[in-house]
Design a protein around this motif. Structure first.
Motif, PDB file in Angstrom:
ATOM      1  N   GLN C 277       0.833  -1.193   0.000  1.00  7.24           N
ATOM      2  CA  GLN C 277       0.000   0.000   0.000  1.00  7.24           C
ATOM      3  C   GLN C 277       0.879   1.259   0.000  1.00  7.24           C
ATOM      4  O   GLN C 277       0.703   2.166  -0.804  1.00  7.24           O
ATOM      5  CB  GLN C 277      -0.847  -0.045   1.283  1.00  7.24           C
ATOM      6  CG  GLN C 277      -1.983   0.927   1.338  1.00  7.24           C
ATOM      7  CD  GLN C 277      -3.220   0.377   0.665  1.00  7.24           C
ATOM      8  OE1 GLN C 277      -3.567  -0.775   0.839  1.00  7.24           O
ATOM      9  NE2 GLN C 277      -3.869   1.197  -0.116  1.00  7.24           N
ATOM     10  N   ALA C 280       2.820   1.731  -3.279  1.00  3.96           N
ATOM     11  CA  ALA C 280       1.922   2.171  -4.353  1.00  3.96           C
ATOM     12  C   ALA C 280       1.555   3.640  -4.167  1.00  3.96           C
ATOM     13  O   ALA C 280       1.509   4.411  -5.129  1.00  3.96           O
ATOM     14  CB  ALA C 280       0.666   1.311  -4.363  1.00  3.96           C
ATOM     15  N   HIS C 281       1.331   4.043  -2.912  1.00  6.02           N
ATOM     16  CA  HIS C 281       0.994   5.449  -2.649  1.00  6.02           C
ATOM     17  C   HIS C 281       2.149   6.363  -3.052  1.00  6.02           C
ATOM     18  O   HIS C 281       1.927   7.436  -3.594  1.00  6.02           O
ATOM     19  CB  HIS C 281       0.657   5.650  -1.175  1.00  6.02           C
ATOM     20  CG  HIS C 281      -0.705   5.132  -0.808  1.00  6.02           C
ATOM     21  ND1 HIS C 281      -1.357   5.487   0.342  1.00  6.02           N
ATOM     22  CD2 HIS C 281      -1.534   4.269  -1.441  1.00  6.02           C
ATOM     23  CE1 HIS C 281      -2.529   4.877   0.394  1.00  6.02           C
ATOM     24  NE2 HIS C 281      -2.645   4.123  -0.678  1.00  6.02           N
ATOM     25  N   ILE C 284       2.030   6.772  -6.734  1.00  3.16           N
ATOM     26  CA  ILE C 284       0.932   7.653  -7.151  1.00  3.16           C
ATOM     27  C   ILE C 284       1.268   9.106  -6.834  1.00  3.16           C
ATOM     28  O   ILE C 284       1.061  10.005  -7.656  1.00  3.16           O
ATOM     29  CB  ILE C 284      -0.384   7.220  -6.482  1.00  3.16           C
ATOM     30  CG1 ILE C 284      -0.806   5.859  -7.024  1.00  3.16           C
ATOM     31  CG2 ILE C 284      -1.493   8.240  -6.716  1.00  3.16           C
ATOM     32  CD1 ILE C 284      -1.936   5.213  -6.280  1.00  3.16           C
TER      33      ILE C 284
END
Lengths: 403, 272, 304
Positions: C277, C280-281, C284
């Motif tokens: 998580q 991935a953040h 992004i």
């Protein structure tokens, strides 16, 4: 023979020993442990604001309660229809509790039936392992049903107040009074966006969302559609309305047709411009996206109810370079429209835009009623903050809602 | 069928069979519900469906369409079956018919409760939608649903979302106030500190009031009123940003869930 | 060995991001599929190498934990599985964490669902968590599976006054009156705490409106991230705390592990999801930064 006698004596001795031993233990337990102290001041009252099938009990803990370091682990609530019994078990509560409502159901044939308007007597049994002690019997007390739940008067007051204010403004709007509504940025952009489409010679795409004809957002969207269609007819450009719901499509066709008549260009109206696509969510999105890529509309409107498809459509539209105006009352979808569209009508602004453009008395009156409702909310919050500051609990209690 | 489509389909079929054989050979024996062959098939099929749905990110394709339609169909059928067993068999039959109870092997409640026949009648009315001529009859049942839902919801919403929320905003703007000297000498950014408590109450109260002002349509937003409205829209935008962030987090979680399945349950390549 | 692998993967990801920055500064468009590929690769790397981060619980999660912790043994805990497989990775770890915590505290567990698919997931919890980790608990005495019931908020509206009307029997069609757990339960208001877990409709919001507020029962919703911001306004008056998305679940798992060492070795899916998580953040966020840099550079060029 001797052998038999011997066995008999042996058996008799054994039996005596067993009995004596048992008596011994009984005596032992009586000597060493005494029953716990009972609860005091058991009181039962009719449970307020209910249908009458309940009595609320309260008591003072036994001094031997487990939470006070004693041996009592639970209390048994017992009830009878006369002071002398027989008592039946109604409920069991854990140590440390000092109140409990004895509830039952209203169906007479049910096992847990609780008679209304009947005298009952209660007692509480404190349990400490196998030992127990009973409280004094309390009674008589009866459960009575109430017509109104006074704990919810604040809800009634809120409903009444808002209904009155709204009705007042609807009447005023119907009597022709001029009610002011401020202009909204998104609405001012509508004319500009239609003008741009005309200059570019490209169509306008109007999406009514996934709502049915009874959703307020869809109804608001029809009003805006009628305004947009009228402008489109005046500017002699074209409009495409792909629909998700057959009933919505029928109403949209009527709306657009009427607008073309109002603009004095009935000949320019083409019934195939308002068409049904499918009522499968993602298939619909696929079709609308395809339309955007093929026809490259200059302006896209997304007004109505939207769900997970909001971002997919708005993103495709943004990539195709169209001006986009969106509006929905689905709070979770607004962020997606905000990032991908040029103008977004947030929640209530959609209704406001519809009232602003349509000038329909019911919509206008409702909007005004809501405005005054908001003013009342702001005022009551400000007073509440003052009350919290000076410790005026009476005001805060006004907003209490009972069970 | 185009040649490229045929090649892709062939490759997918071959990979599927290979995975099935491999997963059957390596299936753990602890699971007693299914034999190894079924276990191998289930894991492979689940992995295939996951990849088929994910392939939409590249572009729309027949595998995606197949998986999507399968999902829609299976969940509808599952909901229908469960609805039948839990609502009709679980709630209705025990109250109206001993014969039906015997048939479905559920316990009869002991008496006939005829008021429970009203819901099935409404249900049948709803199904009249399927009839081209009698479709209008379904509106009676629909009217009942819309009316009762609105009636049920109004007091609940007014209570929880309106009155409770208003009184929830009655917050003290000065928390544990003991004068400026005390406030400044204990100034800290700790989450449990006085400064943060006062600040959060202030943000909540001002945010609610200015948010309401933004949605006030009867007055032009100019001057102080305009400033308050602008502050309101800022608060709204921050909320939308937070909401957007949460959505991204949620979507990534789903991706992690599926990838973990692919890498652990299917391929079995996770280290540690 | 895996250390080198992690560094190589991270180098590839961030090297790629810098390349994209340079590429887009030059005015070229980045295909959306490249963004998908980056997020995919970053997530897969973190899963493959099992990258984990330490979690410290926030007050809003800690409140939930403390409330369940402070209830006396034998308290009644209701967990509602209002979600489907699509929401599972986010909220299923919460359900299992609540089940573990309740059983280790010897509370009575009532499991139900307002979503049809919730019942299948409930069975999974019973088979994989309750029966495996708590073989001593007895069905009907320590926990009961009420299963799914159709009717959305209508179900809640009935069980707040009378459980038996909606659930005459449990999920195995056993009469509820013959289940010891229901001896002193008449309605949902008799529960000591309720955990509605979900993120759709009906879901936690309906539970607050139809059960929590009118029945004055303590509520601690476990939420899919998408709806978490909508439930925050109910804190702290109408809910005692909440778990928002996988982050909330991970915080709960970490505090459960630190309090009860016996859970050190059971899987904590939410905790292990936080690594992927986070990575991935970061990817992004990098794309947002790249997008903004190029946006402002383009605007500057257009103005000049």
């Amino acid at each position: 023979m001797r052998m038999k006698l011997f066995l008999f004596v042996l058996l008799a001795l054994f039996m005596t020993a067993v009995v004596v031993a048992q008596e011994d233990t009984e005596i032992d337990s009586v000597v060493t442990v005494s029953p716990p102290a009972p609860v005091a001041n058991l009181v039962g009252v009719d449970t307020p604001n209910d249908n009458g099938h309940s009595i609320s009990l309260s008591w003072e803990l036994s001094p031997d309660d487990a939470t006070l370091g004693g041996t009592v682990t639970k209390y048994v609530i017992m009830r009878s229809e006369s002071a002398d019994g027989p008592f039946i078990v109604r409920d069991t509560v854990a140590a440390g509790m000092t109140k409990k409502a004895d509830n039952g159901v209203k169906e007479i044939e049910a096992e847990d039936y609780f008679a209304r308007n009947t005298d009952f007597y209660y007692k509480l049994v404190a349990l400490a392992g196998d030992l127990k002690s009973e409280s004094e019997v309390f009674g008589p007390v009866r459960g009575v049903g109430q017509w109104f739940n006074t704990g919810k008067w604040s809800v009634v007051a809120a409903v009444g107040l808002f209904t009155l204010v709204t009705l007042f403004f609807i009447r005023r709007a119907k009597s022709g009074a001029k009610l002011y509504i401020r202009p909204l940025a998104g609405i001012d952009a509508v004319d500009e966006a239609i003008g741009r489409a005309t200059e570019m010679g490209k169509p306008i795409l109007y999406v009514l969302g996934l709502g049915t004809a009874s959703d307020i957002a869809t109804i608001a969207s029809f009003t805006i559609l009628s305004r947009v269609a009228k402008k489109v007819a005046e500017y002699q450009t074209s409009i495409l309305v792909p629909c998700y719901d057959p009933i919505v499509m029928t109403i949209a066709q009527e709306t657009v047709k009427t607008s073309y008549y109002d603009a004095g260009r009935p000949d320019a109206y083409n019934e195939d411009d308002v068409f049904f696509v499918t009522n499968q969510q993602f298939a619909y999105v696929g079709a609308v996206n395809g339309l955007m890529i093929r026809e490259k509309p200059a302006t896209n409107f997304y007004l109505g109810k939207f769900y997970a498809e909001s971002l997919i459509m708005a993103e495709t539209g943004s990539a195709s370079g169209a001006i986009q105006i969106a509006g929905t009352d689905e709070v979770t979808q607004i962020p997606f429209f905000v990032v991908a569209c040029d103008y977004t009508l947030i929640g209530e602004e959609l209704y406001a835009a519809s009232a602003y453009l349509g000038r329909e008395p019911v919509l206008l009156g409702t909007l005004k009623g809501q405005d005054y409702g908001k003013a009342m909310v702001i005022a009551s919050i400000l007073i509440g903050i003052g009350a919290a500051l000076v410790g005026w609990t009476g005001y805060v209690d006004l907003f209490y809602v009972g069970p | 069928m185009r040649k490229s489509t045929m090649i892709v389909t062939l490759v997918v079929v071959l990979l599927f069979i290979a995975s099935w054989i491999f997963k059957t050979m390596t299936a753990p024996e602890v699971d007693s519900t299914f034999d190894a062959l079924t276990q191998g098939f289930l894991v492979t099929f689940a992995a295939f469906l996951t990849l088929a749905i994910m392939s939409f990110l590249y572009q729309d394709n027949p595998f995606y369409k197949f998986a999507e339609h399968l999902y829609v169909g299976v969940s509808a059928a599952y909901a229908m079956t469960l609805g039948f067993w839990s609502t009709l068999v679980g709630n209705l039959f025990p109250r109206v018919s001993e014969t039906l109870c015997g048939w479905f092997q559920v316990e009869f409640s002991g008496q006939h409760d005829w008021q429970f026949l009203i819901p099935p009648i409404l249900g049948i009315l709803l199904l009249m939608r399927l009839s081209p001529k009698g479709g209008w009859i379904s509106r009676w049942a629909l009217a009942f649903i819309v009316g009762t839902t609105a009636g049920l919801n109004l007091p609940r919403f007014l209570r929880s979302d309106f009155i409770e929320q208003i009184s929830g905003t009655f917050l003290p703007l000065l928390v544990d106030w003991e004068g400026f000297g005390h406030f400044f000498s204990n100034l800290s950014l700790s989450a449990s500190g006085q400064f943060v408590a006062i600040l959060s109450n202030f943000v909540i109260v001002s945010g609610v009031i200015c948010g309401l002002i933004y949605f006030f349509f009867s007055k032009e937003h100019k001057g102080a009123f305009g400033s308050a409205s602008r502050y309101g829209i800022w608060i709204l935008m921050i909320t939308f940003g937070a909401s957007f962030g949460y959505t991204v987090m949620g979507r990534i979680s789903l991706l992690v869930g599926r990838l973990t399945f692919l890498m652990d349950d299917w391929l079995g390549i996770i280290s540690g | 060995m895996s250390g080198i692998g992690v560094y190589i993967s991270l180098f590839l990801i961030f090297g790629g991001l810098v390349t994209i920055l340079v590429y887009s500064i030059k005015g070229r468009d980045v295909d959306r599929r490249i963004i998908f590929a980056f997020v995919f690769f970053a997530t897969a790397t973190a899963i493959y190498y099992n990258i984990e981060f330490k979690e410290t619980p926030t007050t809003i999660v800690k409140n939930v934990f403390d409330r369940l912790e402070s209830l006396p043994e034998g308290s009644k805990v209701l967990i509602s599985f209002d979600f489907d497989p699509a929401m599972k990775p986010e909220v299923f770890p919460m359900a299992n964490a609540f089940v573990r915590h309740s059983l280790v505290k010897k509370h009575k567990l009532y499991l139900m669902s307002l979503w049809p698919q919730g019942q299948a997931l409930m069975t999974e919890t019973i088979e994989d968590v309750i029966k495996v980790e708590f073989p001593e608990v007895v069905y009907g005495e320590d926990y009961v599976m009420l299963g799914y019931k159709a009717g959305n908020e209508g179900v809640l509206n009935v069980i707040i006054t009378n459980f038996r009307k909606m659930y005459p029997s449990d999920a195995h069609n056993t009469n509820i009156d013959s289940i010891p757990l229901f001896d002193d339960v008449k309605s949902a208001a008799d529960m000591d705490i309720i955990f509605p877990i979900g993120g759709g409709k009906p879901g936690p919001k309906e539970w607050i409106l139809f059960v929590g507020d009118p029945g004055q029962v303590p509520m601690a919703p476990g939420l899919a991230a998408v709806v978490a911001p909508l439930i925050y306004p109910y804190y702290p008056r109408q809910v005692i705390g909440l778990l928002g998305g996988v982050k909330g679940a991970a915080e709960y798992e970490s505090v459960l592990r630190s309090k009860y060492p016996r859970f050190q070795d059971v899987p904590a899916p939410a905790l292990s999801m936080m690594g992927p998580q986070t990575l991935a953040h970061i990817v992004i966020l990098s794309f947002i930064v790249i997008g903004n840099i190029t946006f402002f550079m383009k605007r500057k060029k257009a103005n000049a």
